[in-house]
Scaffold this motif. Sequence first.
Motif, PDB file in Angstrom:
ATOM      1  N   SER A  25       0.826  -1.205   0.000  1.00 57.74           N
ATOM      2  CA  SER A  25       0.000   0.000   0.000  1.00 57.74           C
ATOM      3  C   SER A  25       0.860   1.255   0.000  1.00 57.74           C
ATOM      4  O   SER A  25       0.602   2.210  -0.740  1.00 57.74           O
ATOM      5  CB  SER A  25      -0.908   0.017   1.227  1.00 57.74           C
ATOM      6  OG  SER A  25      -1.625  -1.191   1.328  1.00 57.74           O
ATOM      7  N   LEU A  26       1.894   1.238   0.858  1.00 57.77           N
ATOM      8  CA  LEU A  26       2.756   2.409   0.937  1.00 57.77           C
ATOM      9  C   LEU A  26       3.530   2.611  -0.363  1.00 57.77           C
ATOM     10  O   LEU A  26       3.751   3.739  -0.797  1.00 57.77           O
ATOM     11  CB  LEU A  26       3.738   2.265   2.096  1.00 57.77           C
ATOM     12  CG  LEU A  26       3.227   2.765   3.443  1.00 57.77           C
ATOM     13  CD1 LEU A  26       4.269   2.534   4.503  1.00 57.77           C
ATOM     14  CD2 LEU A  26       2.884   4.241   3.368  1.00 57.77           C
ATOM     15  N   GLY A  46       2.517   2.143  -3.326  1.00 54.20           N
ATOM     16  CA  GLY A  46       1.669   2.881  -4.249  1.00 54.20           C
ATOM     17  C   GLY A  46       1.633   4.357  -3.924  1.00 54.20           C
ATOM     18  O   GLY A  46       1.894   5.209  -4.779  1.00 54.20           O
ATOM     19  N   MET A  47       1.343   4.680  -2.675  1.00 57.02           N
ATOM     20  CA  MET A  47       1.147   6.099  -2.382  1.00 57.02           C
ATOM     21  C   MET A  47       2.460   6.865  -2.347  1.00 57.02           C
ATOM     22  O   MET A  47       2.515   8.014  -2.771  1.00 57.02           O
ATOM     23  CB  MET A  47       0.378   6.255  -1.066  1.00 57.02           C
ATOM     24  CG  MET A  47      -0.208   7.635  -0.878  1.00 57.02           C
ATOM     25  SD  MET A  47      -1.083   8.307  -2.339  1.00 57.02           S
ATOM     26  CE  MET A  47      -2.794   7.983  -2.003  1.00 57.02           C
ATOM     27  N   TRP A  74      -3.338   1.635  -2.079  1.00 59.29           N
ATOM     28  CA  TRP A  74      -3.269   3.104  -2.064  1.00 59.29           C
ATOM     29  C   TRP A  74      -4.646   3.747  -2.123  1.00 59.29           C
ATOM     30  O   TRP A  74      -4.793   4.919  -1.821  1.00 59.29           O
ATOM     31  CB  TRP A  74      -2.415   3.604  -3.228  1.00 59.29           C
ATOM     32  CG  TRP A  74      -3.071   3.514  -4.577  1.00 59.29           C
ATOM     33  CD1 TRP A  74      -3.193   2.414  -5.352  1.00 59.29           C
ATOM     34  CD2 TRP A  74      -3.693   4.573  -5.307  1.00 59.29           C
ATOM     35  NE1 TRP A  74      -3.848   2.710  -6.512  1.00 59.29           N
ATOM     36  CE2 TRP A  74      -4.165   4.038  -6.521  1.00 59.29           C
ATOM     37  CE3 TRP A  74      -3.886   5.936  -5.067  1.00 59.29           C
ATOM     38  CZ2 TRP A  74      -4.831   4.796  -7.485  1.00 59.29           C
ATOM     39  CZ3 TRP A  74      -4.546   6.695  -6.024  1.00 59.29           C
ATOM     40  CH2 TRP A  74      -5.015   6.123  -7.222  1.00 59.29           C
ATOM     41  N   THR A  75      -5.680   2.957  -2.493  1.00 56.95           N
ATOM     42  CA  THR A  75      -6.996   3.549  -2.689  1.00 56.95           C
ATOM     43  C   THR A  75      -7.760   3.759  -1.391  1.00 56.95           C
ATOM     44  O   THR A  75      -8.701   4.546  -1.375  1.00 56.95           O
ATOM     45  CB  THR A  75      -7.832   2.653  -3.614  1.00 56.95           C
ATOM     46  OG1 THR A  75      -7.744   1.312  -3.141  1.00 56.95           O
ATOM     47  CG2 THR A  75      -7.295   2.695  -5.025  1.00 56.95           C
ATOM     48  N   PHE A  92      -1.663   7.660   7.114  1.00 54.86           N
ATOM     49  CA  PHE A  92      -1.669   7.633   5.653  1.00 54.86           C
ATOM     50  C   PHE A  92      -2.616   8.707   5.115  1.00 54.86           C
ATOM     51  O   PHE A  92      -2.248   9.529   4.283  1.00 54.86           O
ATOM     52  CB  PHE A  92      -2.091   6.232   5.199  1.00 54.86           C
ATOM     53  CG  PHE A  92      -2.533   6.125   3.765  1.00 54.86           C
ATOM     54  CD1 PHE A  92      -1.610   5.955   2.745  1.00 54.86           C
ATOM     55  CD2 PHE A  92      -3.878   6.173   3.434  1.00 54.86           C
ATOM     56  CE1 PHE A  92      -2.020   5.840   1.430  1.00 54.86           C
ATOM     57  CE2 PHE A  92      -4.294   6.065   2.117  1.00 54.86           C
ATOM     58  CZ  PHE A  92      -3.372   5.897   1.119  1.00 54.86           C
ATOM     59  N   VAL A 114      -1.467  12.059   3.003  1.00 61.67           N
ATOM     60  CA  VAL A 114      -1.921  12.345   1.647  1.00 61.67           C
ATOM     61  C   VAL A 114      -2.668  13.675   1.604  1.00 61.67           C
ATOM     62  O   VAL A 114      -2.524  14.462   0.665  1.00 61.67           O
ATOM     63  CB  VAL A 114      -2.834  11.211   1.133  1.00 61.67           C
ATOM     64  CG1 VAL A 114      -3.394  11.552  -0.233  1.00 61.67           C
ATOM     65  CG2 VAL A 114      -2.065   9.919   1.075  1.00 61.67           C
ATOM     66  N   SER A 139      -8.873  10.707  -8.551  1.00 61.35           N
ATOM     67  CA  SER A 139      -7.754   9.831  -8.839  1.00 61.35           C
ATOM     68  C   SER A 139      -7.701   9.399 -10.290  1.00 61.35           C
ATOM     69  O   SER A 139      -6.649   9.033 -10.774  1.00 61.35           O
ATOM     70  CB  SER A 139      -7.766   8.620  -7.919  1.00 61.35           C
ATOM     71  OG  SER A 139      -7.567   9.064  -6.603  1.00 61.35           O
TER      72      SER A 139
END
Lengths: 261, 686
Positions: free
Chosen positions: B213-214, B216-217, B277-278, B294, B298, B387
């Motif tokens: 996940s990280l 991606g972001m 990331w979503t 997170f 963002v 997005s």
Amino acid sequence: MAHSQDKHSALGQGVTIFIYLAILTLLEYFVAVSFNATSLLVVMAVSKAALVMYYYMHIYKLGADDGADPHSYAYKTGTNRFGLWLFLLSDGFVFAGLLATRINLLGFTRPHQLSQILGLGVTAVLLISSFFMNRGETAMKYGDRKGFMLNTAITFLLGLGFFIGVIFVEWRLAAAEGLTASFGNPADGPMGAVFYIMTGMHAFHVLTGLIFLYVVWNNARKGVYTAEKHWGVEAAAVYWHFVDLVWIFFYPALYLIGTAV
Amino acid sequence: MKNMNPFWRGMLALLVFSLAGYGVGLGLDVLVDGKVNFSGPVPGVFALFFGFTAFFLGVFGYRGITRGLVWQVVGTLIGGLFVALIRLVMGLPAFGDFFFTEPSWVFGGLTGVLSFIVGVGVVDDWIKWARGLDTPEHHEEHYSDWRKYFGVSVDHKVIGVQYTVTALLLIAVGGLFALIFRTELAASKLQFLTDQTQLFGQNGPQLFNTLMSLHGMIMIVSILLGISGIINYVVPLLLGAQDMAFPRLNAFSYWIAVPAAVLLLSSLFLGGFDTGWTGYPPLSARAPVGMQMFFLGVFVAGWSSVLSALNVLVTVVRMRSVGMTAMKMPIFVWASVATSLIALTATQFIGLSFQLVMFQRLFGMGFFDAAKGGNPILFQHLFWFYSHPAVYVFVLPGLGVISELLPVFVRKPLFGYRWVAMSSLGIALVGFLVWAHHMFTSGMNEYLRVPFMYSTLLVAVPTGVKFFSWVATIWKGRISTPTPMLFALGAIVVFLLGGLTGPPNATVSTDLHLHDTYFIVGHFHDTIFGGFVFPFFAALYYWFPKATGRRMNETLGKIHFWLMTPSFLFLTLGMMYVGLIGMRRRIVDYDPALLIDGWHLALTVSAFLIAISVLVFFYNFFYSIKNGEKAEGNLWHSRSPEWQVPSPMPVHNYDRPFEVVGEPYDYGLNDAGYVKFIESAGGKHG
Ligand code: HEM
Ligand SMILES: [Cu+2]
């Protein structure tokens, strides 16, 4: 009409626009309590917004000719003005998103726990504050520092009144009536959540607007602004009207449109 | 210590203090838990924080970034303790699993960011303005050597470099994460991140989820910073401006991205999260505290992107040189405008959607909680409304770089300038109408599917315009292929693959099979590498001499390119293949019966090859700053204004204004050139 020449007619124009806005707001209220006419309410909100954007926020100044010298105060002000409007556009998307959330989750319903009188009252207070803001800015434009400070102080107090009315009165009343943001209370549904996030985000902007007003008032006291150079004043005024502009849509969205459930 | 090279002094401090921090953390842990835990989150956090702060302190002293970081930590603690106190008064538990409770962490995270901003000193001037004081237009920097990059500067060139280097660092971190979880995927079953693995309070599969996940972001944030880096450095030079329209806001935009990155990374230590990331609810509504960090990270990074987009738009509209009408602007400026329009507006929607989940978690507000009458699909609409357009934020500047560089290296005019300029705007506009193509399987109303399918396929038109222009520009040109050109050509090929794999995803009937498989992963890596990573490298090789007066080594550049490109093509095509066979995305393990173990092994190997090629790049980049071959003239024989003056670019940009007298890309034609410097009356020649 937009390009008034002397101070007297500039102030007079502010009065005229205020009267239009006040009539439209009252009409809105009576339309909403008498019939179920959502589209009419939308039209009225849009017309109010247009009046505020044109006459109070003077959006037409974006197209003004600032001269050719990029180092002049006028040119720099034009640049700042464009930046401010882009910021408002961006910020407007936050509120558009909140409106979309409200439409998606609540549809043609609205919370019945809200006090209609209080709603109309705070709306009127915010509208009147915009009127005084306009007077203040006009005063500064003609070099009247005292007039600016007085009108801005009134704007500030009215804005504070709005803030207190929403956060410390309406929120308490609504919660007492059973509209809560649901600390783990599943019976609530999204009604309370939507109400508190919309009014909360708006109130947050009111608060920043109040700080901004205090800053320019204080600077005017120190004599920072002149009739030619007072971008700070213009920015604070436009921002303050923007906060009003948002409420022009939020008020019907929360208090007037749809059936109360 | 005094006369030691500041860099090595910093490194020494890093080593000593991270060990010390580890010890302190271990000690604290023992005090609280009563047992020694070498892999717990606390020693890790302390080691990282002590180490990095000491590093910056050693290099730079207690100012700029050092002060910002210290203030951020102190601010976080104060904010967290404040909420703990309130909870104590309210009779709620004051402390939680990760020392603080979730509300403490969120509020502390916010106060930490604000403290950073004040600590680093980027709002000093604004505070003075608010108090009615005047400030000088330009500030003298504390340092004039490389250390100036560690403090607040309002020079767009410094900020451009700050953005770029931060982006590269984040790419390295995100890439490292990818290598870790890619290693686990090399074979079916769990071998590397197993149930027994314990790190930061997470077991192997949990760690996989967090890292995935990280990855991606962090990569997305690094892209946003990377494009800001190039735009910041190049756009004012292309326009002939002294700086951006709002230099202080520019510095502010950069400096809030730093605490945002810290927040993002801190989620690794606070239990991680497992949504990708979503961040879809309902999963994100119950993931550990890391989820909140997170979201907050963002959110703050989003503001950085909004404000820098605002600055770019105002700069382009208000600060162009004499004669630079809209249709004479360099194409990269057009691309920046299109990107900025999206970033300015749409970003608010991802911020809002994340904010609503944060509030749902904190206050139980049921926006997306179906049990309370909320609507989880609403989150997806809000999220994708940003997005999807965001993917064009990522790629439009890169596509602009391709169009900017091709004419230089084929010595021919850019084909169809007007169409290319307009296609950027076209993509930006149509990009707003397609978001629900990510939701075909989400359970949204079915009648929405077909309109979104067609609107998505429509994006192919303006994108096709760009391809047509590139091919026609290259056609019969006198092509030379130094490294920047290689990357531009590579970008075209890779982006083509990405673009071609879009329509199958956009077609409802095929997407029902493809959704959430590795095919999608292959698709978007191709688009993002083709639209951002390759052009970003091209831009770095191309403008590096402008910034440093030296060029990067060509041989190493070619090694970088020829190692990365085939490995990357294999990687993404392989991803698509395993996806078609049935490999799901975002999952730590897969069924050996799919018979794709061999493929996965090969994919992992190619991922490592890419990493090696990027290491070659890093070496080249940092080595060439001091030791590269000198390149102070118009190295690429460009018509563009920034190359008409010597490199490195002087501090206040051009010493004389210029006037646009020709077309930007009329290479190979006999004319007076694109710009002409205006001699001031009686000015000197030269
Ligand atoms: C401009 C370059 C493009 C970029 C950077 C890009 C990026 C992405 C990304 C990041 C995703 C995955 C989102 C996720 O995590 O779920 C994605 C999915 C998707 N892309 Fe693209 N894309 C691009 C071009 C296109 C084109 C040209 C099309 C169609 C014509 C397209 C159609 C789709 C569809 C339909 C999905 C959703 C697939 C699914 O989740 O089932 N994309 N893209
Ligand atoms: Cu999309």
